[in-house]
Design a protein around this motif. Structure first.
Motif, PDB file in Angstrom:
ATOM      1  N   ARG A  87       0.834  -1.212   0.000  1.00 58.07           N
ATOM      2  CA  ARG A  87       0.000   0.000   0.000  1.00 58.07           C
ATOM      3  C   ARG A  87       0.863   1.252   0.000  1.00 58.07           C
ATOM      4  O   ARG A  87       0.538   2.235  -0.685  1.00 58.07           O
ATOM      5  CB  ARG A  87      -0.933   0.003   1.214  1.00 58.07           C
ATOM      6  N   ARG A  91       0.617   4.244  -2.906  1.00 58.36           N
ATOM      7  CA  ARG A  91       0.354   5.650  -2.610  1.00 58.36           C
ATOM      8  C   ARG A  91       1.447   6.570  -3.139  1.00 58.36           C
ATOM      9  O   ARG A  91       1.226   7.765  -3.313  1.00 58.36           O
ATOM     10  CB  ARG A  91       0.185   5.834  -1.104  1.00 58.36           C
ATOM     11  N   ARG A  92       2.612   6.020  -3.410  1.00 60.12           N
ATOM     12  CA  ARG A  92       3.693   6.817  -4.006  1.00 60.12           C
ATOM     13  C   ARG A  92       3.735   6.701  -5.521  1.00 60.12           C
ATOM     14  O   ARG A  92       4.624   7.229  -6.167  1.00 60.12           O
ATOM     15  CB  ARG A  92       5.042   6.385  -3.434  1.00 60.12           C
ATOM     16  N   ASP A 227      -7.650  10.068   2.425  1.00 62.08           N
ATOM     17  CA  ASP A 227      -6.937   9.619   1.227  1.00 62.08           C
ATOM     18  C   ASP A 227      -6.534  10.805   0.362  1.00 62.08           C
ATOM     19  O   ASP A 227      -5.459  10.811  -0.242  1.00 62.08           O
ATOM     20  CB  ASP A 227      -7.814   8.664   0.422  1.00 62.08           C
ATOM     21  N   ILE A 230      -3.481  12.489   1.926  1.00 64.00           N
ATOM     22  CA  ILE A 230      -2.280  11.687   1.683  1.00 64.00           C
ATOM     23  C   ILE A 230      -1.810  11.861   0.245  1.00 64.00           C
ATOM     24  O   ILE A 230      -0.610  12.037  -0.026  1.00 64.00           O
ATOM     25  CB  ILE A 230      -2.555  10.207   1.988  1.00 64.00           C
ATOM     26  N   ALA A 231      -2.745  11.834  -0.711  1.00 63.55           N
ATOM     27  CA  ALA A 231      -2.383  11.992  -2.123  1.00 63.55           C
ATOM     28  C   ALA A 231      -1.754  13.355  -2.384  1.00 63.55           C
ATOM     29  O   ALA A 231      -0.793  13.465  -3.167  1.00 63.55           O
ATOM     30  CB  ALA A 231      -3.616  11.793  -3.006  1.00 63.55           C
ATOM     31  N   GLU A 234       1.835  13.302  -1.103  1.00 73.09           N
ATOM     32  CA  GLU A 234       2.699  12.544  -1.992  1.00 73.09           C
ATOM     33  C   GLU A 234       2.965  13.318  -3.285  1.00 73.09           C
ATOM     34  O   GLU A 234       4.078  13.277  -3.837  1.00 73.09           O
ATOM     35  CB  GLU A 234       2.077  11.185  -2.310  1.00 73.09           C
ATOM     36  N   ARG A 264       1.142  12.672   6.812  1.00 73.39           N
ATOM     37  CA  ARG A 264       1.915  12.015   5.764  1.00 73.39           C
ATOM     38  C   ARG A 264       3.154  12.824   5.380  1.00 73.39           C
ATOM     39  O   ARG A 264       4.240  12.266   5.197  1.00 73.39           O
ATOM     40  CB  ARG A 264       1.029  11.777   4.532  1.00 73.39           C
ATOM     41  N   ASP A 418      -5.669  -2.273  -2.620  1.00 73.49           N
ATOM     42  CA  ASP A 418      -4.562  -2.547  -1.711  1.00 73.49           C
ATOM     43  C   ASP A 418      -4.758  -3.893  -1.013  1.00 73.49           C
ATOM     44  O   ASP A 418      -5.735  -4.614  -1.254  1.00 73.49           O
ATOM     45  CB  ASP A 418      -4.344  -1.403  -0.721  1.00 73.49           C
ATOM     46  N   LEU A 424      -7.926   2.231  -3.676  1.00 69.58           N
ATOM     47  CA  LEU A 424      -7.192   3.488  -3.597  1.00 69.58           C
ATOM     48  C   LEU A 424      -7.401   4.261  -4.895  1.00 69.58           C
ATOM     49  O   LEU A 424      -7.377   3.683  -5.982  1.00 69.58           O
ATOM     50  CB  LEU A 424      -5.703   3.237  -3.380  1.00 69.58           C
ATOM     51  N   THR A 426      -5.946   7.159  -7.289  1.00 68.19           N
ATOM     52  CA  THR A 426      -4.882   8.084  -7.670  1.00 68.19           C
ATOM     53  C   THR A 426      -5.544   9.248  -8.381  1.00 68.19           C
ATOM     54  O   THR A 426      -6.098   9.080  -9.475  1.00 68.19           O
ATOM     55  CB  THR A 426      -3.871   7.416  -8.610  1.00 68.19           C
TER      56      THR A 426
END
Length: 443
Positions: A87, A91-92, A227, A230-231, A234, A264, A418, A424, A426
């Motif tokens: 996961r 996410r990266r 989410d 976090i996105a 990143e 994050r 995941d 997830l 993007t």
């Protein structure tokens, strides 16, 4: 006594793993020199993956992309650390080495098409079609139907059930009537109630995340504000922006977004230079920005705020030489709450996540569905896109489960699964140019 035993096990495991990480199951695995952070994360997962989840995620976040990829490749699919490491890679924007082991069973479905299309045979859709959540359910329903009717190949039969009066009863009725897949419910508490049944006879695509994880074979799909935060973190880290000023709006959703962003960013080595609430006295903002700029270099400004609050802050930001040229990234709500062309113009240059409708062509999905149906107009457009993607997940679940390296292009963004049964997203990034949201990079 139990705590002491855990410390003994941990100490022993760290000594054994000091030189390498290897998976105990599923055939030969490459050995590689492990970083201390990965070694600790691996042992914590062996002892108690669920109880140590927060620490495991923090340790993995401290690794650079190369180290995370290298160490994850040394894990087997059923290693208790692999769901966390895989996961973290997703996410990266990295590709996990292999699929996640979640006990999938697609034997009852028709043979898969070349593109991975393999829908169930009879789908039950549990939505609150009456009651206080019916307004949110309708765009989700219509988005699902838009995707469903756009498919020209063999489709499953679908039946809608009103979950407003109780999800367990609706689920049991659907199962008794022959459903081999269930989509819904939408309410978070109902998802939690359904997922307390560890052995669901028919797998579920829940349209929210509950307090319990999805049982084996089932999936959670959600537009979670965490989410999105976090996105965004990143994305900025990928752009080389590590020192960020965060401006937050007043509502709970935006606070959750900004909290996840902050957590994050810091876990990955970034710095929140300062955090300022845009709900406070606007006259105090210039002085607050001056104080923030004095604390250190600012590479980017993150607006966890609506468009009107963001626009009101832009002139004060532009007047600060230390902030005027910083990257600007906003939450998805940045497109809402704007009443005038002058406000929209102030948002030029702000990058933000939005639905993919204007950026890619999707079968059966018009670029502006709100022009065709009121259930997709305005803010409801995101729920319409969410419903469309629920159909894609239903139809391409095996592909998602077996090919985590290859996202399914959806209306909300790229869809991947995941190792915990969560879909997830993007995001598709856009940028405001001359008052118009344009695909970032001109795509």
């Amino acid at each position: 006594m139990r705590l002491a035993f855990k410390h003994i096990v941990l100490a022993t495991g760290l000594a054994v793993l000091a030189g390498c990480v290897s998976a105990p199951t599923q055939g030969p695995v490459r050995e590689t020199v492990a970083s201390p952070a990965f070694t600790e994360a691996h042992q914590l997962a062996q002892v108690d993956a669920r109880g140590n989840a927060a620490r495991i995620e923090a340790l993995l976040a401290s690794l650079d992309d190369a180290a995370l990829s290298r160490h994850t490749a040394a894990l087997a699919a059923n290693d208790p650390l692999y769901p966390f490491a895989g996961r973290a890679m997703l996410r990266r924007g990295l590709q996990p080495p292999h699929a996640f082991d979640r006990g999938w069973n697609f034997d009852g479905r028709q043979a898969a098409a070349a593109d991975g299309y393999r829908p169930p045979n009879k789908v039950a859709i549990l939505l609150p079609l009456s009651g206080s959540l019916s307004g949110a359910a309708k765009p989700v329903r219509d988005g699902f139907l838009a995707g469903y009717y756009a498919e020209t190949r063999q489709r499953p039969t679908i039946t809608f059930y009103d979950s407003a009066s109780g999800v367990n009863g609706a689920y049991q009725k659907a199962v008794s009537e022959g459903a081999d897949y269930v989509v819904g419910p939408l309410d978070r508490e109902q998802v939690s109630a359904l997922f307390t049944q560890a052995n669901l006879p028919v797998p579920v695509l829940a349209l929210n995340r509950g307090s319990r994880g999805a049982p084996a074979g089932s999936v959670s799909f959600s537009l979670a504000p965490e989410d999105e935060g976090i996105a965004a973190a990143e994305y900025l880290l990928g752009q080389g922006a590590k020192n960020v000023l965060v401006l937050t709006g007043p509502d709970d959703t935006l606070r959750r977004t900004s909290a996840a962003f902050r957590e994050r960013l810091q876990a990955r080595g970034g710095v929140v230079v300062d955090q300022i609430s845009l709900s406070s006295n606007a006259d105090a903002l210039p002085a607050q920005l001056t104080a923030a700029a004095a604390k250190g270099e600012v590479d980017a400004v993150y607006f966890a705020a609506r468009g009107d609050h963001t626009a009101s802050a832009i002139p004060a930001i532009n007047s600060q030489p230390a902030l005027a040229n910083a990257r600007r990234v906003g939450a998805s709500q940045i497109a809402s709450g704007i009443d005038s062309a002058a406000e929209i113009a102030l948002l030029d240059g702000v990058v933000f996540p939005r639905e993919s409708l204007g950026n890619r062509q999707l079968s059966g999905m018009p670029g502006n569905p709100g022009a065709l149906t009121p259930t997709a107009a305005g803010a409801a457009g995101r729920l319409f896109a969410f419903g469309y993607d629920a159909w894609l997940i239903t139809a391409y679940l095996e592909y998602l489960a077996t090919s985590p390296q290859k996202p399914v292009p959806g209306a909300t963004g790229g869809l991947q699964l995941d190792g915990f049964g969560n879909v997830l997203i993007t995001p598709t990034w856009s940028v405001m140019r001359s008052g118009v949201a344009m695909p970032l990079g001109g795509r």
